[in-house]
Design an enzyme around this catalytic site. Structure first.
Site, PDB file in Angstrom:
ATOM      1  N   GLU A   1       6.909  26.690  47.996  1.00  0.00           N
ATOM      2  CA  GLU A   1       7.086  26.464  46.555  1.00  0.00           C
ATOM      3  C   GLU A   1       7.524  27.795  45.939  1.00  0.00           C
ATOM      4  OE1 GLU A   1       3.279  25.146  45.201  1.00  0.00           O
ATOM      5  OE2 GLU A   1       3.420  23.197  46.181  1.00  0.00           O
TER       6      GLU A   1
ATOM      7  N   GLU B   1       8.864  30.309  43.316  1.00  0.00           N
ATOM      8  CA  GLU B   1       9.002  30.523  41.881  1.00  0.00           C
ATOM      9  C   GLU B   1      10.036  31.615  41.630  1.00  0.00           C
ATOM     10  OE1 GLU B   1       4.314  29.424  40.884  1.00  0.00           O
ATOM     11  OE2 GLU B   1       4.966  31.521  41.017  1.00  0.00           O
TER      12      GLU B   1
ATOM     13  N   GLU C   1       9.947  26.810  38.667  1.00  0.00           N
ATOM     14  CA  GLU C   1       9.637  26.421  40.041  1.00  0.00           C
ATOM     15  C   GLU C   1      10.399  25.159  40.381  1.00  0.00           C
ATOM     16  OE1 GLU C   1       5.874  24.565  42.472  1.00  0.00           O
ATOM     17  OE2 GLU C   1       5.484  26.428  41.367  1.00  0.00           O
TER      18      GLU C   1
ATOM     19  N   ASP D   1      30.525  44.082  62.899  1.00  0.00           N
ATOM     20  CA  ASP D   1      29.879  45.384  63.021  1.00  0.00           C
ATOM     21  C   ASP D   1      28.390  45.271  62.705  1.00  0.00           C
ATOM     22  OD1 ASP D   1      29.008  47.986  62.909  1.00  0.00           O
ATOM     23  OD2 ASP D   1      30.241  48.554  61.181  1.00  0.00           O
TER      24      ASP D   1
END
Length: 470
Positions: free
Chosen positions: A130, A132, A220, A51
């Site tokens: 990168e 975080e 990170e 759906d």
């Protein structure tokens, strides 16, 4: 893998369930699962119905039937399910036309790659985000007609130095001093390592991980660059793994850009370059060892950055991070090594293969398929029209006075401003039918109706602090 190889892979790993994952318009993974008996080769041609009207930003209820078609190249074993489950990322198909669905973000990313090849400029666009994020131990929020509240907490939070913890052992990163401390100050080393190894297990090449600047669990983890659609696929696995490993340890992870006041928010710097025939095209003899093509790519990003902001920094919360004078770069300038510029040219290696640009204003709340595709289209527009990026700005932009800053353009100050910019400047996205007018209009209308207006209408606790005694 081919469809036949996927079936064999599932048998080899004793898979009992097949999980189909796909992306809604806003950037959240959706999924549905079937028993392994449904994993037959014709599934990869015929797909499975669902759906489409129940997915944010997609079909109307009177045209709701859509098809999920799994991409066999994405097959992996899900690392979190107790029952062995093979997982695949899917494309969305219109069952009537048999065409790829124009509002499927993965389709937009694939069209961007095809458009790059059609231009002859290059054959591969590489992206390396990168992302975080924060890891908290507790998050609570509530809102209704007469009240609103939120609170997040972390044993690392510097606000907890005086809390009774039976005992409180200290080692809580000071505000803006969370970058690179060793354990025990960095309490999340093993959790990030577990996340990193699981990412490798599902096929993502990883580079490093570390604690980030903010107190209270900011992290990170960096993945190695990959081609545009593949990188967006990897980013979705990245978020899935981060959240589920945190949950396994009775913690919670968020990619919300600015969950804490007065400390750094979470960005997602995005490295990007174009290659052709296995050769990098961004290395040359121009500024910082870049090619003329790379400089024009930078010019395109800078020209369209205010419109790009609506896609790469797509939440009202994004603009709590993108505030002039604070940690995130809002001034539209480029430089080598300079992290105060919105576009940085990394100078870690002299190798031509390492030549790339880093766009620093996106954040991890974005939909990676749309964000990467939009930045590529802006960069290609710069190359095609030979857009001059102007002179580099090698000064610390945060230290510039008002007179110098007056000559440097800046990002929008709110999502509303960014959507206004996108409304005025989106022709570059429509080239090659990569983005359609429909998807641009739907993105703008959804963001205004579902996000901007509700936030604008709700009283804020700070307003009580400022105005209750008016």
């Amino acid at each position: 893998m081919t469809p036949r190889e996927v079936v064999d892979f599932a048998k080899k790993n004793n898979a009992a369930i097949v999980d189909f994952k796909f992306m809604d318009l806003l950037g959240t993974w959706q999924h549905t699962s079937v028993p392994i008996s449904e994993l037959v080769e014709h599934l990869f041609d015929e797909g499975k119905g669902f759906d489409g009207s129940s997915i944010r930003g997609w079909q109307t209820i009177n045209a709701s039937d859509m098809l999920i078609v799994p991409d066999p190249a994405t097959a992996v074993m899900d690392p979190f399910t107790n029952i062995p489950t093979i997982s695949m990322i899917c494309n969305i198909i219109d069952p009537i036309t048999k065409e790829k669905y124009t509002r499927d973000p993965r389709n937009i990313a694939q069209k961007a790659e095809a458009y790059l090849q059609s231009t002859g400029i290059g054959d591969t666009a590489y992206f390396g985000p990168e992302a975080e994020f924060f890891v908290f131990e507790d998050v609570r929020y509530q809102l209704n007609q007469h009240s609103a509240m939120y609170t997040v907490d972390s044993t690392e939070g510097n606000w907890n130095t005086g809390r009774m913890e039976s005992p409180n052992l200290g080692y809580k990163p000071r505000y803006k001093e969370g970058y690179f401390p060793v354990p025990p100050t960095d309490s999340l080393q093993d959790i990030r390592s577990e996340m990193t190894l699981l990412m490798e297990k599902v096929g993502i090449s990883m580079e490093c991980h570390h604690h980030e600047v903010a107190t209270g669990g900011q992290c990170e983890i960096d993945m190695r660059f990959s081609s545009l659609t593949k990188c967006a696929d990897n980013l979705m696995w990245f978020k899935y793994i981060v959240k589920n490993v945190a949950r396994k340890h009775n913690k919670t992870a968020t990619f919300m850009p600015k969950p804490l006041y007065g400390d750094n928010g979470s960005g997602m710097h995005v490295h990007q370059s174009i290659w052709k025939g296995g050769k990098p095209l961004f290395a040359g003899n121009a500024y910082a060892g870049m090619s003329e093509m790379a400089m024009h790519y930078i010019g395109g990003i800078l020209k369209h950055s205010r419109a790009l902001a609506a896609i790469v920094a797509p939440t009202t919360n994004s603009y709590k991070r993108l505030v002039p004078g604070f940690e995130a770069p809002v001034n539209l300038a480029y430089s080598s090594r300079n992290r105060s510029a919105s576009i940085r040219i990394p100078m870690y290696s002299p190798s031509p293969k390492a030549k790339r640009i880093e766009v620093r204003f996106p954040d991890p709340s974005c939909n990676g398929y749309l964000a990467f595709a939009a930045m590529l289209m802006a960069g290609l527009d710069g190359i095609q029209n030979k857009i001059n990026p102007g002179e580099p700005l090698d000064k610390d932009i945060y230290a510039l006075g008002p007179e110098e800053l007056a000559n440097i353009p800046s990002l929008p100050g709110s999502l509303d401003e960014a959507l206004d910019a996108l409304e005025k400047d989106h022709d570059f996205l429509l080239k090659g039918d990569v983005f359609t007018q429909d998807i641009v209009d739907r993105w703008i209308s959804y963001k205004r109706e579902a996000e901007i207006t509700p936030v604008r209408m709700r009283p804020h606790p700070m307003e009580f602090h400022l105005y209750y005694d008016a």
